[in-house]
Design a protein around this motif. Structure first.
Motif, PDB file in Angstrom:
ATOM      1  N   MET A  64      45.799  54.967  48.885  1.00  0.00           N
ATOM      2  CA  MET A  64      46.541  54.166  47.918  1.00  0.00           C
ATOM      3  C   MET A  64      46.423  52.672  48.199  1.00  0.00           C
ATOM      4  O   MET A  64      46.313  51.858  47.279  1.00  0.00           O
ATOM      5  N   GLY A  65      46.449  52.302  49.466  1.00  0.00           N
ATOM      6  CA  GLY A  65      46.383  50.888  49.805  1.00  0.00           C
ATOM      7  C   GLY A  65      45.127  50.225  49.275  1.00  0.00           C
ATOM      8  O   GLY A  65      45.175  49.145  48.682  1.00  0.00           O
ATOM      9  N   ASP A  66      43.974  50.873  49.473  1.00  0.00           N
ATOM     10  CA  ASP A  66      42.713  50.287  49.014  1.00  0.00           C
ATOM     11  C   ASP A  66      42.628  50.304  47.494  1.00  0.00           C
ATOM     12  O   ASP A  66      42.046  49.397  46.888  1.00  0.00           O
ATOM     13  N   ARG A  67      43.207  51.312  46.847  1.00  0.00           N
ATOM     14  CA  ARG A  67      43.198  51.377  45.383  1.00  0.00           C
ATOM     15  C   ARG A  67      43.964  50.193  44.789  1.00  0.00           C
ATOM     16  O   ARG A  67      43.501  49.537  43.849  1.00  0.00           O
ATOM     17  N   LEU A  68      45.138  49.933  45.344  1.00  0.00           N
ATOM     18  CA  LEU A  68      45.932  48.803  44.856  1.00  0.00           C
ATOM     19  C   LEU A  68      45.255  47.475  45.174  1.00  0.00           C
ATOM     20  O   LEU A  68      45.330  46.529  44.388  1.00  0.00           O
ATOM     21  N   GLN A  69      44.569  47.428  46.313  1.00  0.00           N
ATOM     22  CA  GLN A  69      43.855  46.208  46.674  1.00  0.00           C
ATOM     23  C   GLN A  69      42.736  45.922  45.680  1.00  0.00           C
ATOM     24  O   GLN A  69      42.503  44.771  45.293  1.00  0.00           O
ATOM     25  N   ALA A  70      42.048  46.967  45.231  1.00  0.00           N
ATOM     26  CA  ALA A  70      40.974  46.787  44.250  1.00  0.00           C
ATOM     27  C   ALA A  70      41.520  46.246  42.933  1.00  0.00           C
ATOM     28  O   ALA A  70      40.899  45.382  42.292  1.00  0.00           O
ATOM     29  N   ILE A  71      42.691  46.744  42.522  1.00  0.00           N
ATOM     30  CA  ILE A  71      43.317  46.228  41.299  1.00  0.00           C
ATOM     31  C   ILE A  71      43.675  44.759  41.480  1.00  0.00           C
ATOM     32  O   ILE A  71      43.446  43.932  40.596  1.00  0.00           O
ATOM     33  N   GLU A  72      44.220  44.433  42.650  1.00  0.00           N
ATOM     34  CA  GLU A  72      44.607  43.050  42.903  1.00  0.00           C
ATOM     35  C   GLU A  72      43.385  42.135  42.871  1.00  0.00           C
ATOM     36  O   GLU A  72      43.456  41.003  42.359  1.00  0.00           O
ATOM     37  N   GLU A  73      42.244  42.600  43.349  1.00  0.00           N
ATOM     38  CA  GLU A  73      41.023  41.790  43.321  1.00  0.00           C
ATOM     39  C   GLU A  73      40.582  41.511  41.884  1.00  0.00           C
ATOM     40  O   GLU A  73      40.130  40.405  41.562  1.00  0.00           O
ATOM     41  N   ILE A  74      40.738  42.508  41.017  1.00  0.00           N
ATOM     42  CA  ILE A  74      40.404  42.294  39.604  1.00  0.00           C
ATOM     43  C   ILE A  74      41.361  41.298  38.981  1.00  0.00           C
ATOM     44  O   ILE A  74      40.966  40.435  38.191  1.00  0.00           O
ATOM     45  N   MET A  75      42.634  41.398  39.342  1.00  0.00           N
ATOM     46  CA  MET A  75      43.637  40.516  38.745  1.00  0.00           C
ATOM     47  C   MET A  75      43.435  39.046  39.124  1.00  0.00           C
ATOM     48  O   MET A  75      43.946  38.159  38.440  1.00  0.00           O
ATOM     49  N   GLN A  76      42.680  38.786  40.180  1.00  0.00           N
ATOM     50  CA  GLN A  76      42.383  37.396  40.527  1.00  0.00           C
ATOM     51  C   GLN A  76      41.507  36.733  39.471  1.00  0.00           C
ATOM     52  O   GLN A  76      41.412  35.504  39.424  1.00  0.00           O
ATOM     53  N   HIS A  77      40.878  37.525  38.619  1.00  0.00           N
ATOM     54  CA  HIS A  77      40.035  37.005  37.534  1.00  0.00           C
ATOM     55  C   HIS A  77      40.778  37.004  36.201  1.00  0.00           C
ATOM     56  O   HIS A  77      40.170  36.805  35.148  1.00  0.00           O
ATOM     57  N   VAL A  78      42.086  37.254  36.255  1.00  0.00           N
ATOM     58  CA  VAL A  78      42.913  37.355  35.056  1.00  0.00           C
ATOM     59  C   VAL A  78      43.967  36.255  35.082  1.00  0.00           C
ATOM     60  O   VAL A  78      44.535  35.947  36.140  1.00  0.00           O
ATOM     61  N   ALA A  79      44.237  35.660  33.928  1.00  0.00           N
ATOM     62  CA  ALA A  79      45.258  34.612  33.837  1.00  0.00           C
ATOM     63  C   ALA A  79      46.628  35.181  34.220  1.00  0.00           C
ATOM     64  O   ALA A  79      46.923  36.349  33.925  1.00  0.00           O
ATOM     65  N   PRO A  80      47.479  34.391  34.865  1.00  0.00           N
ATOM     66  CA  PRO A  80      48.778  34.893  35.361  1.00  0.00           C
ATOM     67  C   PRO A  80      49.612  35.610  34.306  1.00  0.00           C
ATOM     68  O   PRO A  80      50.232  36.641  34.595  1.00  0.00           O
ATOM     69  N   ASP A  81      49.642  35.101  33.086  1.00  0.00           N
ATOM     70  CA  ASP A  81      50.481  35.712  32.051  1.00  0.00           C
ATOM     71  C   ASP A  81      50.006  37.103  31.648  1.00  0.00           C
ATOM     72  O   ASP A  81      50.764  37.874  31.044  1.00  0.00           O
ATOM     73  N   TRP A  82      48.751  37.411  31.958  1.00  0.00           N
ATOM     74  CA  TRP A  82      48.182  38.697  31.551  1.00  0.00           C
ATOM     75  C   TRP A  82      48.128  39.703  32.694  1.00  0.00           C
ATOM     76  O   TRP A  82      47.811  40.877  32.478  1.00  0.00           O
ATOM     77  N   ARG A  83      48.408  39.284  33.894  1.00  0.00           N
ATOM     78  CA  ARG A  83      48.164  40.150  35.047  1.00  0.00           C
ATOM     79  C   ARG A  83      49.016  41.413  35.046  1.00  0.00           C
ATOM     80  O   ARG A  83      48.518  42.506  35.322  1.00  0.00           O
ATOM     81  N   PHE A  84      50.291  41.268  34.752  1.00  0.00           N
ATOM     82  CA  PHE A  84      51.162  42.445  34.855  1.00  0.00           C
ATOM     83  C   PHE A  84      50.759  43.562  33.885  1.00  0.00           C
ATOM     84  O   PHE A  84      50.540  44.702  34.306  1.00  0.00           O
ATOM     85  N   PRO A  85      50.629  43.309  32.572  1.00  0.00           N
ATOM     86  CA  PRO A  85      50.276  44.413  31.671  1.00  0.00           C
ATOM     87  C   PRO A  85      48.895  44.991  31.941  1.00  0.00           C
ATOM     88  O   PRO A  85      48.698  46.215  31.842  1.00  0.00           O
ATOM     89  N   ILE A  86      47.926  44.134  32.287  1.00  0.00           N
ATOM     90  CA  ILE A  86      46.587  44.657  32.543  1.00  0.00           C
ATOM     91  C   ILE A  86      46.567  45.449  33.844  1.00  0.00           C
ATOM     92  O   ILE A  86      45.905  46.497  33.943  1.00  0.00           O
ATOM     93  N   ALA A  87      47.311  44.992  34.846  1.00  0.00           N
ATOM     94  CA  ALA A  87      47.396  45.740  36.105  1.00  0.00           C
ATOM     95  C   ALA A  87      47.997  47.121  35.891  1.00  0.00           C
ATOM     96  O   ALA A  87      47.563  48.102  36.509  1.00  0.00           O
TER      97      ALA A  87
END
Length: 318
Positions: free
Chosen positions: A259-282
């Motif tokens: 689970m830790g690495d799975r969530l880390q991969a999502i977080e890495e993708i979210m670094q390419h997403v604008a802050p206002d969009w991160r929560f719903p896309i995550a």
């Protein structure tokens, strides 16, 4: 002199009417469908576009093939001036569009969106291998439908209900899509749609860098960069992935491993997403992990794309 100055100030150099930012669906009462269908639209929709996609899609505009060709039909709502001939014409165009059949001389004024992130992601594989399109040329677009006027989007099933009786091929498709197996959450817009400042764009290569997509969900196939492979199945693979990720009748109660690495991969993708969009896309990417995600671990981890204090959303499924 004063009169001349006033006249020049009121002169317009371009007398062309300003382009509409969207062409809305406006079904009339005689179409036999309730007006409430226009309210049955998911908040977030996805579109996967590449240079080989019909029409054009960029960070400012999404245009149908008819709009790109400046065909007059691209400015006309499909529900305007409906008669038998036009119903048959629209039904034929809808059938060709939804089946991805050759359009020949038909001007296609539809643009496809999906509520299924899984369906959009699998389309990356299809375009990458079928066309040889590089991943950095394939882009995932996300829009918040609540920002657009009512009627900007319409569900394919509702359009099938209206026009299915006017094309026998469309009737067959209607029967196929009414079941759960072959329904992929498709929604349509028409003509030109301005998405500037109303969308988030994620290049496909971001999803595959550092093996992020497969770290989130190992069921996804590995992608071979720089090698032309046989085009994978699209719809069939989505059906397989659904069954593998969200097994029925009931999943086991054990949490997915790593689970830790799975969530880390999502977080890495979210670094390419604008802050206002991160929560719903995550949330949509996290749903790809499967149904048994321990919320306590999600809240306790220091993940930048989630606010643990507001963590109260049920996991979305495809």
């Amino acid at each position: 002199m004063d009169s001349l100055t006033e006249a020049l100030q009121s002169t317009r150099l371009n007398n062309e009417p300003e382009e509409l930012e969207q062409l809305v669906f406006n079904p009339q009462p005689d179409t036999g469908i309730e007006d409430t269908v226009l309210d049955n639209i998911p908040r977030y929709l996805f579109r996967l576009a590449s240079p080989k996609s019909d029409g054009t899609t960029d960070e400012r505009w999404v245009r149908s093939a008819a709009a790109v060709d400046n065909d007059p039909s691209s400015l006309e709502d499909i529900f305007s001036n409906l008669d038998i001939d036009k119903r048959e014409e629209i039904a034929h165009m809808l059938n060709l569009h939804l089946r991805w059949w050759p359009k020949d001389d038909v001007q296609d004024n539809f643009v496809s969106w999906t509520s299924s992130l899984l369906f959009a992601i699998q389309y990356i594989y299809y375009r990458h291998y079928k066309d040889g399109t590089s991943l950095d040329e394939i882009k995932l677009y996300v829009v918040d439908t609540t920002i657009f006027p009512r009627g900007t989007f319409m569900r394919d099933l509702d359009l099938l209900d209206i026009f299915g009786g006017f094309d026998h091929n469309l009737q067959n498709l209607q029967s196929l899509r009414n079941g759960d197996t072959w329904y992929f959450g498709e929604y349509l817009s028409q003509g030109s749609l301005k998405i500037e400042n109303k969308c988030q764009v994620i290049p496909a290569d971001v999803l595959f860098e550092r093996n992020r997509l497969r770290r989130i969900q190992p069921q996804f196939a590995n992608i071979y960069r720089g090698e032309r492979q046989r085009a994978p199945t699209w719809a069939n693979e989505v059906v397989r992935l659904r069954r593998a990720i969200w097994p029925l009748p009931s999943p086991s109660t054990s949490a997915p491993t790593g689970m830790g690495d799975r969530l880390q991969a999502i977080e890495e993708i979210m670094q390419h997403v604008a802050p206002d969009w991160r929560f719903p896309i995550a949330i949509h990417f996290a749903a790809l992990i499967g149904p048994n995600i321990p919320r306590v671990e999600m809240a306790s981890r220091n993940v930048g794309f989630l606010d643990s204090q507001s963590w109260s959303f049920p996991w979305l499924t495809d």
